[in-house]
Design a protein around this motif. Structure first.
Motif, PDB file in Angstrom:
ATOM      1  N   GLU A   2      -0.918  -2.921   4.230  1.00 17.61           N
ATOM      2  CA  GLU A   2      -0.624  -4.336   3.983  1.00 17.61           C
ATOM      3  C   GLU A   2      -0.683  -5.186   5.244  1.00 17.61           C
ATOM      4  O   GLU A   2      -0.943  -6.375   5.173  1.00 17.61           O
ATOM      5  CB  GLU A   2       0.760  -4.499   3.331  1.00 17.61           C
ATOM      6  N   ILE A  46      -4.774  -5.968   6.301  1.00 14.97           N
ATOM      7  CA  ILE A  46      -5.714  -6.106   5.193  1.00 14.97           C
ATOM      8  C   ILE A  46      -7.002  -6.808   5.584  1.00 14.97           C
ATOM      9  O   ILE A  46      -8.063  -6.331   5.250  1.00 14.97           O
ATOM     10  CB  ILE A  46      -5.115  -6.827   3.957  1.00 14.97           C
ATOM     11  N   PRO A  75     -10.129   3.657   2.462  1.00 15.57           N
ATOM     12  CA  PRO A  75      -9.076   3.025   3.272  1.00 15.57           C
ATOM     13  C   PRO A  75      -7.671   3.483   2.889  1.00 15.57           C
ATOM     14  O   PRO A  75      -6.760   3.462   3.711  1.00 15.57           O
ATOM     15  CB  PRO A  75      -9.253   1.531   2.974  1.00 15.57           C
ATOM     16  N   LEU A 119       0.183   8.949  -8.449  1.00 10.86           N
ATOM     17  CA  LEU A 119       0.948   7.727  -8.756  1.00 10.86           C
ATOM     18  C   LEU A 119       0.581   6.624  -7.764  1.00 10.86           C
ATOM     19  O   LEU A 119       0.346   5.476  -8.141  1.00 10.86           O
ATOM     20  CB  LEU A 119       2.456   7.960  -8.661  1.00 10.86           C
ATOM     21  N   ASN A 142      -1.215   3.192  -9.009  1.00  9.17           N
ATOM     22  CA  ASN A 142      -0.402   1.978  -8.934  1.00  9.17           C
ATOM     23  C   ASN A 142      -0.791   1.026  -7.819  1.00  9.17           C
ATOM     24  O   ASN A 142      -0.131   0.003  -7.629  1.00  9.17           O
ATOM     25  CB  ASN A 142       1.078   2.363  -8.796  1.00  9.17           C
ATOM     26  N   TYR A 170      -2.235  -1.971  -5.783  1.00 10.44           N
ATOM     27  CA  TYR A 170      -2.477  -3.325  -6.258  1.00 10.44           C
ATOM     28  C   TYR A 170      -3.241  -4.170  -5.250  1.00 10.44           C
ATOM     29  O   TYR A 170      -4.315  -4.675  -5.524  1.00 10.44           O
ATOM     30  CB  TYR A 170      -1.140  -3.991  -6.588  1.00 10.44           C
ATOM     31  N   LEU A 171      -2.691  -4.304  -4.043  1.00  9.47           N
ATOM     32  CA  LEU A 171      -3.268  -5.230  -3.067  1.00  9.47           C
ATOM     33  C   LEU A 171      -4.723  -4.901  -2.759  1.00  9.47           C
ATOM     34  O   LEU A 171      -5.580  -5.787  -2.758  1.00  9.47           O
ATOM     35  CB  LEU A 171      -2.426  -5.194  -1.784  1.00  9.47           C
ATOM     36  N   LEU A 222      -7.127  -5.493  -5.591  1.00  4.58           N
ATOM     37  CA  LEU A 222      -7.143  -6.935  -5.859  1.00  4.58           C
ATOM     38  C   LEU A 222      -8.222  -7.630  -5.034  1.00  4.58           C
ATOM     39  O   LEU A 222      -8.923  -8.516  -5.515  1.00  4.58           O
ATOM     40  CB  LEU A 222      -5.778  -7.540  -5.531  1.00  4.58           C
ATOM     41  N   LEU A 223      -8.383  -7.197  -3.785  1.00  6.82           N
ATOM     42  CA  LEU A 223      -9.388  -7.802  -2.923  1.00  6.82           C
ATOM     43  C   LEU A 223     -10.792  -7.404  -3.354  1.00  6.82           C
ATOM     44  O   LEU A 223     -11.773  -7.995  -2.934  1.00  6.82           O
ATOM     45  CB  LEU A 223      -9.162  -7.359  -1.470  1.00  6.82           C
ATOM     46  N   VAL A 230      -4.524  -1.669 -13.414  1.00  7.54           N
ATOM     47  CA  VAL A 230      -3.393  -2.512 -13.027  1.00  7.54           C
ATOM     48  C   VAL A 230      -3.854  -3.953 -12.764  1.00  7.54           C
ATOM     49  O   VAL A 230      -3.163  -4.909 -13.109  1.00  7.54           O
ATOM     50  CB  VAL A 230      -2.717  -1.906 -11.779  1.00  7.54           C
ATOM     51  N   LEU A 242      -4.741  -5.642 -16.125  1.00  6.39           N
ATOM     52  CA  LEU A 242      -3.515  -6.027 -16.826  1.00  6.39           C
ATOM     53  C   LEU A 242      -3.041  -7.415 -16.410  1.00  6.39           C
ATOM     54  O   LEU A 242      -2.679  -8.243 -17.255  1.00  6.39           O
ATOM     55  CB  LEU A 242      -2.424  -4.988 -16.530  1.00  6.39           C
ATOM     56  N   THR A 243      -3.059  -7.699 -15.112  1.00 10.45           N
ATOM     57  CA  THR A 243      -2.511  -8.985 -14.653  1.00 10.45           C
ATOM     58  C   THR A 243      -3.304 -10.162 -15.209  1.00 10.45           C
ATOM     59  O   THR A 243      -2.769 -11.252 -15.337  1.00 10.45           O
ATOM     60  CB  THR A 243      -2.508  -9.077 -13.116  1.00 10.45           C
ATOM     61  N   THR A 283      -0.808   0.647 -19.559  1.00  7.23           N
ATOM     62  CA  THR A 283      -1.164   0.896 -18.166  1.00  7.23           C
ATOM     63  C   THR A 283      -0.140   1.767 -17.459  1.00  7.23           C
ATOM     64  O   THR A 283      -0.474   2.514 -16.544  1.00  7.23           O
ATOM     65  CB  THR A 283      -1.312  -0.433 -17.405  1.00  7.23           C
ATOM     66  N   LEU A 284       1.128   1.644 -17.877  1.00  8.84           N
ATOM     67  CA  LEU A 284       2.132   2.451 -17.170  1.00  8.84           C
ATOM     68  C   LEU A 284       2.235   3.858 -17.751  1.00  8.84           C
ATOM     69  O   LEU A 284       2.895   4.729 -17.182  1.00  8.84           O
ATOM     70  CB  LEU A 284       3.490   1.742 -17.144  1.00  8.84           C
TER      71      LEU A 284
END
Lengths: 306, 302
Positions: free
Chosen positions: A120, A123, A176, A234, A238, A240-241, A244-245, A256, A259-260, A282-283
Motif C-alpha cells: 500500500e 503503489i 507484485p 485468503l 481478498n 483489493y487495492l 483495483l488499479l 471482489v 462486487l463493488t 464472493t465471500l
C-alpha cells in the motif's frame, strides 16, 4: 480446573453467544436482503424473515457482474499467489539455511528488508514497474550509454525502447503480491528445527542437495505448507487495492472488484438485494476454505504472524 | 532452538556456490522488480516535482514534505487516521479479550463458538465494509432503521462522526477474530499450576484473570496493538474506498486513502510519494517493534 461457578459459566456462554450473534447477524441480514425483491428491500422496516427470491437475485448478480470470468480470475490470482510464494520461499529458505556461499548474509538481509513495507505504501511506483517491467533495464541501458557505445563501435544508431507491459495480465496481478518474504522466514524458522542428522545422513548416502530437498525436506514441511497455503489463498482472494488499479480491462478484474460495481450509488436504483447476494457469493469460497480446514488455518495464522 | 550456529546456517550444510544462487534467483528477481525498485522510486519521487504527464521533472528537496506538513488537509488526514486506529484498536482488543476469557472458561460448545467467531477472518475487508454499509444505509439499512426508531438522526453520508463510527465498526468486525485467536492461545499457554495455586489461595476466576492472566498476556497485547495499527493504517483502504470514499468532507480520509487519491486521482505524484515515505517510516517502526517483541511470543502451538 474443576470448580463450580454456575453463574460465571452462564455469563460466559452469554458472552460467546453474543460474539456468535455479532458475526452471524450481519451475514443473516445480508441473506434476508438478498432474498427480497427490489420493492421489498426498500420497505421500512426491513423484513426479518427471508423471502424466496435469493436464487433469482443470485442469477442476476452473477450475470450482471460477469462472475463466470471474475471468479475464474480470482481463483487464478489466489492460487497463483499461493503456489508462487510458497515455491520461491521454499527454495530461498533452503538456500539460506543449508548452503554456505559468498554473500549469504547479504541475500538474507535483502529478503529480510522486504518484510517491512506493505504494498500500500508503494503503489504508484509499483504500478509503473508493472506497466513496464523492463523500465529498470532501460534505465540501466541509458545510464551506461549502451546506445552511444554501440554507435561508436558499429556506426549504427539503435533506439533502446524495451517494453514489457504487464497491466491486465495475470503475472502483473500476481507477481507484485508475491514480492514479500514473510513465507521465506516461516520456512527458515522451520528448517532450523529440522534435526541435523537428516542432512548428515543424506550426505553420507551421497544424496545431492536437491534430492535431499525433494525426498526429505519437502515431505517434512507438508503441514507448514498446507497451513500457509490457506492464509495465502485468503490473502489472494481478498486483495483489493492492487486489482483495483488493474481494472482498466473489465475482463481482468477479480470477483471482489466486480462486487463493488454492484453496490448501489447515491443516484442509482437501490438494488441492495442483488448487491447482498453478490457479497455472499464472493465471500463464500474463502469462508468454505476456513470452515473446512479450520485446524490448519489457525496454525497458519499464528505461524505466519511470527 | 537447536539452530546450527548463530547466523542461521545449519551445522550440516552444503558447500556449493552455483546452486544456492540459482535457488535464490526467483525470489531476488521478484523482490528487485516489484519491491526494491518501486520503493527506491517512491523515495526519489518524494524529492521531485513532476507535472501529471511526466514531461518535466525537477528536484525540489524537502519541498513536498514541507508543503504536506503545512497543508490543513494533510493534518486533518493524520488526525482522522489516529482517531480511527485508536478507536478500532480499543474496540477490537476489548471485544477479543472478553471473548477469549469466556472461551477459555467454557467447556461445552467451545469448538463451535470458536469456529464461528473466526469466520470474519476469511471475509475481505471490502466485503465487510459493504455489509456494514448496507446495515447502516440511511434509506434501507435495518440497523439504521433501528437507530431512527430510537430517535438518532443517523446519516453517514452527511455526518462525519456517523461515517467514522461506520468504518470503525466494519473494520473491527473483521479484525476481532484475529486478536481473539492470539489471546485465546495466550491464555492456553499460561501454566495451569499458576491458576491452580491462586485458586487454592481462594482467588475467584475473575480475580485470577485480572491478577495473573492479564499481566501474562502483556506481550501478546502489545504484539496485537502493533498488528492492529498496521491493519488500521494499511488494510482499511478497501473499506474506505468502498464505503465512504474519504467523506463526508474528509471525515474518513485516512492517510493511505489520501496517498491513493493524490497519486491516482489528482495525479500529484510528488506529494503522494512524500506521503508514501511517511507511511513507510511508520511501517518500518511498527515492523521493528513487532520483531523486537515477537521473539518472546513464540510458544503458541496448541
Amino acid at each position: 480446573m474443576v470448580e463450580r461457578t454456575p453463574l460465571l459459566n452462564a455469563a460466559c456462554h452469554a458472552i460467546l453467544l453474543g460474539g456468535v450473534a455479532m458475526v452471524v447477524l450481519p451475514l443473516y441480514l445480508a441473506f434476508v436482503a438478498g432474498s427480497l425483491t427490489l420493492d421489498q428491500v426498500q420497505e421500512v422496516p426491513l423484513p426479518w424473515v427471508p423471502a424466496g427470491h435469493f436464487l433469482d437475485n443470485a442469477r442476476t448478480a452473477w450475470q450482471s457482474a460477469h462472475f463466470n470470468r471474475l471468479f475464474l480470475n480470482s481463483f487464478i490470482v489466489a492460487v497463483g499467489i499461493t503456489v508462487g510464494k510458497i515455491a520461491v520461499s521454499l527454495l530461498s529458505a533452503f538456500a539460506i539455511t543449508y548452503f554456505r556461499f559468498p554473500f549469504r548474509m547479504t541475500a538474507f538481509w535483502l529478503i529480510f528488508v522486504s518484510l517491512m513495507l506493505p504494498i500500500e505504501v508503494r503503489i504508484s511506483p509499483t504500478y509503473e514497474s508493472v506497466a513496464n517491467a523492463a523500465l529498470p533495464l532501460q534505465w540501466l541501458a541509458e545510464l551506461l550509454h549502451v546506445a552511444d557505445g554501440w554507435r561508436a563501435l558499429t556506426g549504427h544508431q539503435v533506439e533502446i525502447a524495451l517494453e514489457w507491459n504487464m497491466v491486465n495480465t495475470y503475472p502483473g496481478l500476481i507477481l507484485p503480491l508475491i514480492a514479500s518474504a514473510s513465507a521465506t522466514f516461516l520456512f527458515r524458522q522451520f528448517f532450523l528445527t529440522v534435526p541435523e542428522e537428516l542432512c548428515e545422513a543424506a550426505r553420507l548416502d551421497g544424496a545431492s542437495p536437491m534430492r535431499f530437498f525433494w525426498t526429505i525436506l519437502l515431505p517434512l514441511s507438508r503441514s507448514n505448507i498446507a497451513a500457509l497455503a490457506i492464509i495465502l489463498f485468503l490473502y489472494g482472494w481478498n486483495q483489493y487495492l492492487w486489482p483495483l488499479l488493474f481494472t482498466t480491462d473489465a475482463d481482468m478484474a477479480t470477483a471482489v472488484i466486480g462486487l463493488t460495481k454492484l453496490v448501489p450509488k447515491a443516484d442509482s436504483l437501490p438494488a441492495w438485494n442483488v448487491a447482498m447476494c453478490a457479497a455472499l457469493l464472493t465471500l463464500l469460497p474463502p469462508v468454505i476454505v476456513v470452515a473446512v480446514l479450520q485446524r490448519s488455518f489457525v496454525k497458519g495464522l499464528v505461524d505466519s504472524s511470527k | 532452538m537447536n539452530a546450527g550456529n548463530d547466523n542461521g546456517l545449519k551445522r550440516a550444510h552444503f558447500d556449493k556456490v552455483r546452486l544456492p544462487v540459482l535457488l535464490l534467483l526467483p525470489q531476488l528477481t521478484i523482490l528487485l522488480l516489484f519491491f526494491f525498485i518501486p520503493s527506491l522510486r517512491a523515495l526519489t519521487q518524494a524529492f521531485l516535482l513532476s507535472d501529471p504527464f511526466g514531461n518535466s521533472v525537477q528536484f525540489v528537496g524537502f519541498d513536498n514534505f514541507r508543503q504536506l506538513l503545512a497543508s490543513e488537509v494533510y493534518r486533518e488526514s493524520v488526525q482522522v487516521t489516529v482517531v480511527f486506529t485508536l478507536a478500532q484498536n480499543a474496540l477490537t482488543i476489548a471485544a477479543a479479550l472478553v471473548l477469549a476469557f469466556a472461551s477459555d472458561r467454557v467447556i461445552r460448545g467451545k469448538g463451535l463458538y470458536k469456529s464461528i467467531i473466526l469466520l470474519p477472518y476469511a471475509i475481505a475487508p471490502v466485503i465487510a465494509g459493504i455489509l456494514w454499509a448496507f446495515l447502516f444505509n440511511p434509506a434501507v439499512g435495518p440497523l439504521a432503521q433501528l437507530l431512527r426508531g430510537a430517535g438518532v438522526a443517523w446519516d453517514p453520508n452527511r455526518n462525519g462522526t456517523d461515517a467514522m463510527v461506520l468504518v470503525v465498526l466494519a473494520a473491527s468486525w473483521k479484525h476481532i477474530c484475529y486478536d481473539y485467536i492470539f489471546l485465546l492461545a495466550g491464555l492456553l499457554a499460561i501454566p495451569s499450576s499458576l491458576m491452580e495455586a491462586a485458586a487454592v489461595d481462594g482467588a475467584r476466576p475473575l480475580r485470577r484473570f485480572f491478577t495473573i492472566g492479564l499481566p501474562l498476556l502483556g506481550p501478546t497485547l502489545f504484539f496485537l496493538a502493533v498488528m492492529n495499527f498496521v491493519y488500521g493504517f494499511f488494510e482499511v483502504f478497501a473499506i474506505i474506498h468502498a464505503v465512504t470514499r474519504g467523506g463526508p468532507a474528509g471525515a474518513t480520509n485516512v492517510m493511505v486513502y489520501k496517498v491513493f487519491t493524490d497519486g491516482f486521482v489528482n495525479l500529484d505524484l510528488g506529494s503522494s510519494a512524500a506521503q508514501s515515505v511517511i507511511l513507510m517510516a511508520f511501517a518500518l517502526v511498527m515492523t521493528l517493534l513487532q520483531f523486537r517483541y515477537v521473539e518472546r511470543n513464540v510458544n503458541y502451538d496448541s
